[in-house]
Design a protein around this motif. Sequence first.
Motif, PDB file in Angstrom:
ATOM      1  N   GLU A 157      -3.100  -4.983  -3.784  1.00  0.00           N
ATOM      2  CA  GLU A 157      -4.094  -4.006  -4.212  1.00  0.00           C
ATOM      3  C   GLU A 157      -3.489  -2.906  -5.089  1.00  0.00           C
ATOM      4  O   GLU A 157      -3.633  -1.707  -4.797  1.00  0.00           O
ATOM      5  CB  GLU A 157      -4.772  -3.371  -2.985  1.00  0.00           C
ATOM      6  CG  GLU A 157      -5.513  -4.343  -2.099  1.00  0.00           C
ATOM      7  CD  GLU A 157      -6.788  -4.883  -2.732  1.00  0.00           C
ATOM      8  OE1 GLU A 157      -7.119  -4.463  -3.846  1.00  0.00           O
ATOM      9  OE2 GLU A 157      -7.443  -5.732  -2.116  1.00  0.00           O
TER      10      GLU A 157
ATOM     11  N   THR B  92      -5.860   0.091  -6.534  1.00  0.00           N
ATOM     12  CA  THR B  92      -6.599   0.973  -5.639  1.00  0.00           C
ATOM     13  C   THR B  92      -6.211   2.435  -5.850  1.00  0.00           C
ATOM     14  O   THR B  92      -5.033   2.785  -5.845  1.00  0.00           O
ATOM     15  CB  THR B  92      -6.341   0.589  -4.170  1.00  0.00           C
ATOM     16  OG1 THR B  92      -6.751  -0.763  -3.956  1.00  0.00           O
ATOM     17  CG2 THR B  92      -7.122   1.494  -3.229  1.00  0.00           C
TER      18      THR B  92
ATOM     19  N   THR C 108      -6.222  -8.470  -4.942  1.00  0.00           N
ATOM     20  CA  THR C 108      -7.072  -7.403  -5.465  1.00  0.00           C
ATOM     21  C   THR C 108      -8.537  -7.601  -5.091  1.00  0.00           C
ATOM     22  O   THR C 108      -9.001  -8.731  -4.914  1.00  0.00           O
ATOM     23  CB  THR C 108      -6.946  -7.306  -6.999  1.00  0.00           C
ATOM     24  OG1 THR C 108      -7.789  -6.252  -7.479  1.00  0.00           O
ATOM     25  CG2 THR C 108      -7.335  -8.603  -7.676  1.00  0.00           C
ATOM     26  N   HIS C 109      -9.257  -6.472  -4.973  1.00  0.00           N
ATOM     27  CA  HIS C 109     -10.706  -6.509  -4.784  1.00  0.00           C
ATOM     28  C   HIS C 109     -11.428  -6.509  -6.131  1.00  0.00           C
ATOM     29  O   HIS C 109     -12.627  -6.761  -6.194  1.00  0.00           O
ATOM     30  CB  HIS C 109     -11.169  -5.277  -3.998  1.00  0.00           C
ATOM     31  CG  HIS C 109     -10.871  -5.348  -2.534  1.00  0.00           C
ATOM     32  ND1 HIS C 109     -11.440  -6.279  -1.692  1.00  0.00           N
ATOM     33  CD2 HIS C 109     -10.045  -4.596  -1.760  1.00  0.00           C
ATOM     34  CE1 HIS C 109     -11.003  -6.096  -0.459  1.00  0.00           C
ATOM     35  NE2 HIS C 109     -10.156  -5.082  -0.479  1.00  0.00           N
ATOM     36  N   ASP C 110     -10.696  -6.218  -7.191  1.00  0.00           N
ATOM     37  CA  ASP C 110     -11.287  -6.091  -8.523  1.00  0.00           C
ATOM     38  C   ASP C 110     -11.423  -7.471  -9.151  1.00  0.00           C
ATOM     39  O   ASP C 110     -10.500  -7.983  -9.796  1.00  0.00           O
ATOM     40  CB  ASP C 110     -10.407  -5.186  -9.390  1.00  0.00           C
ATOM     41  CG  ASP C 110     -11.080  -4.766 -10.684  1.00  0.00           C
ATOM     42  OD1 ASP C 110     -11.937  -5.525 -11.178  1.00  0.00           O
ATOM     43  OD2 ASP C 110     -10.734  -3.694 -11.207  1.00  0.00           O
TER      44      ASP C 110
ATOM     45  N   HIS D  71       0.829  -1.203   0.000  1.00  0.00           N
ATOM     46  CA  HIS D  71       0.000   0.000   0.000  1.00  0.00           C
ATOM     47  C   HIS D  71       0.866   1.256   0.000  1.00  0.00           C
ATOM     48  O   HIS D  71       0.436   2.314  -0.444  1.00  0.00           O
ATOM     49  CB  HIS D  71      -0.930  -0.002   1.209  1.00  0.00           C
ATOM     50  CG  HIS D  71      -1.920  -1.126   1.191  1.00  0.00           C
ATOM     51  ND1 HIS D  71      -2.981  -1.161   0.319  1.00  0.00           N
ATOM     52  CD2 HIS D  71      -2.005  -2.258   1.924  1.00  0.00           C
ATOM     53  CE1 HIS D  71      -3.689  -2.258   0.529  1.00  0.00           C
ATOM     54  NE2 HIS D  71      -3.118  -2.940   1.488  1.00  0.00           N
TER      55      HIS D  71
END
Length: 235
Positions: free
Chosen positions: A159, A162, A190-192, A84
């Motif tokens: 991520e 983001t 990833t959240h995607d 991050h």
Amino acid sequence: MNAAIDIQNTTRRFGHITALQDINLTVPTGCVFALFGPNGAGKTTLLRLIATLSKPSSGDIWVNGINTRRNPHEIRKNIGFISHQTMLYDDLTARENLAFYGRMYGLQNLNIRIEEILLTVGLKNRQRDRIHKFSRGMKQRLAIARAILHHPSTLLLDEPFTGLDTSAQSVLSSIITGLKAEGRTIFLVTHDLARGLALADRFGILFQGQLVHEASSKDIGESELQTLYETKTTL
């Protein structure tokens, strides 16, 4: 096929909290693996274990055949890690940042390598600008450049999409696709779901510290993945 990442019976506890429980996962060399899961599932914790930034409470992890407990320094020479935080210095230019990390890795022909990598991430025209002038997307591209500067065989991405706009996401996807074509192993958190599925050869779903599903990306469509994800991450 040889395993780039081999995780065996791995558990990570923080006091009375179990962040990861009995994780077993093998990522073949040259594979792009996408790990999905809600916040708090343990994704970043697992990535930090692979990157040797933390140690398992039990179990073992091998990266390119090297045990993370026994020889973490050797592993770090052959991985690139994007977290991050960009790990960049705002008061330095793009080129100065890369030169700093290149010297840390003892790279030969460093100036030539910097020219190559700046061209790859589309920042050659901004190489003399200080990082505090960069947008989020530009910083992320430079973070990618930093992570792959030393030709790592394995890249760990936490991520990476983001906060990026559509254009920057497309650039990052192209970079990942290019690295895949070079035969590098990529572990992507990833959240995607759609983008992760499009990039990955295999994927996994982590929920409450457990790997609840793992499969080939070729065998599932985007809508099916969404349904599967919702099923596996609902109590």
